[in-house]
Write a protein that holds these residues in place. Sequence first.
Motif, mmCIF file in Angstrom:
data_model
loop_
_atom_site.group_PDB
_atom_site.id
_atom_site.type_symbol
_atom_site.label_atom_id
_atom_site.label_comp_id
_atom_site.label_asym_id
_atom_site.label_seq_id
_atom_site.Cartn_x
_atom_site.Cartn_y
_atom_site.Cartn_z
ATOM 1 N N LEU A 23 0.828 -1.199 0.000
ATOM 2 C CA LEU A 23 0.000 0.000 0.000
ATOM 3 C C LEU A 23 0.868 1.258 0.000
ATOM 4 O O LEU A 23 0.554 2.238 -0.688
ATOM 5 C CB LEU A 23 -0.928 -0.012 1.212
ATOM 6 N N GLU A 24 1.951 1.241 0.754
ATOM 7 C CA GLU A 24 2.841 2.401 0.781
ATOM 8 C C GLU A 24 3.542 2.591 -0.559
ATOM 9 O O GLU A 24 3.687 3.721 -1.037
ATOM 10 C CB GLU A 24 3.883 2.245 1.893
ATOM 11 N N ILE B 123 3.457 6.014 -2.911
ATOM 12 C CA ILE B 123 4.616 6.792 -3.361
ATOM 13 C C ILE B 123 4.789 6.724 -4.875
ATOM 14 O O ILE B 123 5.377 7.633 -5.470
ATOM 15 C CB ILE B 123 5.908 6.318 -2.661
ATOM 16 N N SER B 124 4.277 5.677 -5.513
ATOM 17 C CA SER B 124 4.327 5.587 -6.968
ATOM 18 C C SER B 124 3.055 6.126 -7.617
ATOM 19 O O SER B 124 2.921 6.063 -8.850
ATOM 20 C CB SER B 124 4.555 4.138 -7.414
ATOM 21 N N GLU B 125 2.138 6.636 -6.778
ATOM 22 C CA GLU B 125 0.876 7.226 -7.251
ATOM 23 C C GLU B 125 0.137 6.269 -8.187
ATOM 24 O O GLU B 125 -0.276 6.632 -9.288
ATOM 25 C CB GLU B 125 1.119 8.572 -7.928
ATOM 26 N N VAL C 178 5.047 10.949 1.550
ATOM 27 C CA VAL C 178 3.731 10.396 1.883
ATOM 28 C C VAL C 178 2.898 11.426 2.655
ATOM 29 O O VAL C 178 1.709 11.605 2.393
ATOM 30 C CB VAL C 178 3.879 9.095 2.693
ATOM 31 N N HIS C 179 3.534 12.122 3.610
ATOM 32 C CA HIS C 179 2.790 13.086 4.420
ATOM 33 C C HIS C 179 2.251 14.235 3.575
ATOM 34 O O HIS C 179 1.136 14.715 3.807
ATOM 35 C CB HIS C 179 3.684 13.628 5.529
ATOM 36 N N PHE D 246 -3.747 5.120 5.391
ATOM 37 C CA PHE D 246 -2.402 4.600 5.640
ATOM 38 C C PHE D 246 -1.686 5.426 6.714
ATOM 39 O O PHE D 246 -1.021 4.874 7.597
ATOM 40 C CB PHE D 246 -1.601 4.613 4.340
ATOM 41 N N GLU D 247 -1.826 6.739 6.636
ATOM 42 C CA GLU D 247 -1.184 7.585 7.643
ATOM 43 C C GLU D 247 -1.893 7.522 8.986
ATOM 44 O O GLU D 247 -1.292 7.819 10.021
ATOM 45 C CB GLU D 247 -1.157 9.036 7.152
#
Length: 582
Positions: free
Chosen positions: A158-159, A163-165, A285-286, A472-473
């Motif tokens: 998922l992360e 980050i790869s959109e 990510v943030h 996710f965050e």
Amino acid sequence: MDRYSDTLLDDEAVDEDSSLNITESAEHSGADPHANLPVYRTIHRPLVDQLYDPEDVSTVYCLLVNRAQFLREQHYQGHLQTVSVTRATLCEILASRVLRRFDEDNSGLAGLLLLANILVAGFEPFQNAPEMIARTRPNALQWPVQKRGGYERKITALEVAIISESKTLLSSSACQKVVDAVYRGQIIYTPLSFVDIIPDHYKHLPISLYNPRKAPILNHHRLIVPRLRNIIEICQFAVLLLFYGLTMVYRDGTNVTSYEAIFCAYASGWLLEEFAAIIEHGWYVHTQNVWSFLDIAFFGIYSTYFMLRTYAAVVQDTDLATSALDILCVAAPVLLPRLAFNLMPDNMLFISLRAMMRDFSVLTLLATWCFAGFFLSMKWLIGTHSDHVIDVPGSATISKWMLWIWFGLDGTGFEHSVDFHVLLGPALMIAFAFLGNTLFLTVLVSTLTNTFAKIVENATAEVHFRRAVLTFEGVKSDSIFAYRPPLNILALVILLPLKFALSARWFHKVNVGATRFFNAPMLLAIGLYERHQLWQAPKNETNRWYKRTSLFQWTFSGFSPHGDIQAVFDIEPPKNVFEGSS
């Protein structure tokens, strides 16, 4: 291919028409050398079938890692940019199809748990690599040294998708099923973070389905459920906004009021939590949150205010203290919209505004850099002819004139352009006005319009992507998030030294005990609510503990003329309805 090479090197078989004969021997034969190839099977076997392995839940992760690499290559391999983008897109499509295949082959709660293991289980790129490759891996010092019980350096699929959109994957029904379950707290697990301020990794909670009726009444793990964290963060920000308003209404440059002291303590704890959120999963990510640029702006304003206010209190400078409060007044345009962003994170206007603010900032910085030459030219020209000018404009005045011309507000700069130089001064001002006011603003409007149009065109994917980022965050690993501001500052001061003084087991006991003590009312309310409302007990359950009381059975649908539309689904129909009998 080897047998073809051997044939060409050894036999050098050439037909009468001077063409090479790619066969295993030089002898002419009527048999087709490719007759044994499984052409029909290959035609009817999709690529997904070759990648799909019911026992391997890391396939989606591996495909997304390849996508991230292809996207990185396109930035420094210009001659392969189109190829790299195509490969990245193919990896995302394959990952989506493989994930959908897992969803189709596994239904029910067991299937949901399997999908959760695919998306939120941690994997390491060098996992089970050959020993020679493992020895040449990058230095471990690139990562913070925090023991996580064997889960170091692991990243979830998922992360990587965030980050790869990979918005196509994140908007798929299978992925959204997991995101929704994690957001509501139906799927629980211990998140994998980059670095924790107060790390407590004594116990690792595996990926599992949450049963509120078997969990302890004061379950501190519920504090990391994204839906509950979202409510908590909204309440925390509302309190911050309240203290900010009271500080501004009763501000006093000569003395620090009680409201200002409370606001400083609470705001410092709130910013500490924001800083912990940034370093937990990284800056990239943030910043995918729609309100990240507002938090950055408030951090800059508050830091400037706090330093000036502290220095003014030390030297007892009333004017400097008043200036510090004036700087804090500028935070109002940042804090008020921030609450709206929290309440409506899926609003397309806010999602578009975040993307347009990014483009606006980049274009403005580039334009300022390029147009700085005009400022230097005028500054040097006025210095050369300062003897002929009665009132020599300073740098601030010249910058003000240029800014007014840039936005078309005032033409004072044109009137004073002859003071710089009779010929060159007006020429520079006209060129700046044309490039800045006409050309740059036209490009800026076109860019922002294009950005807005792209986001609206893919509105569903954008909303699902932001929801995945928020979920996710929201699952926090750092123990500092269990303490409300400004108690998190106290926890940092006390618990962090204890981390080095106590064993991992005793530090875990102290941390959990403190978390439950300071959050007892909230945890009790969450426990009671979820036991009655969350994932109702089976309909044949006879234990009265699982039955709803009259308080939780109350519904307001009776006050609506359309209440029966909702009520018809609240009652379980009898079996004969499905069997077709009367």
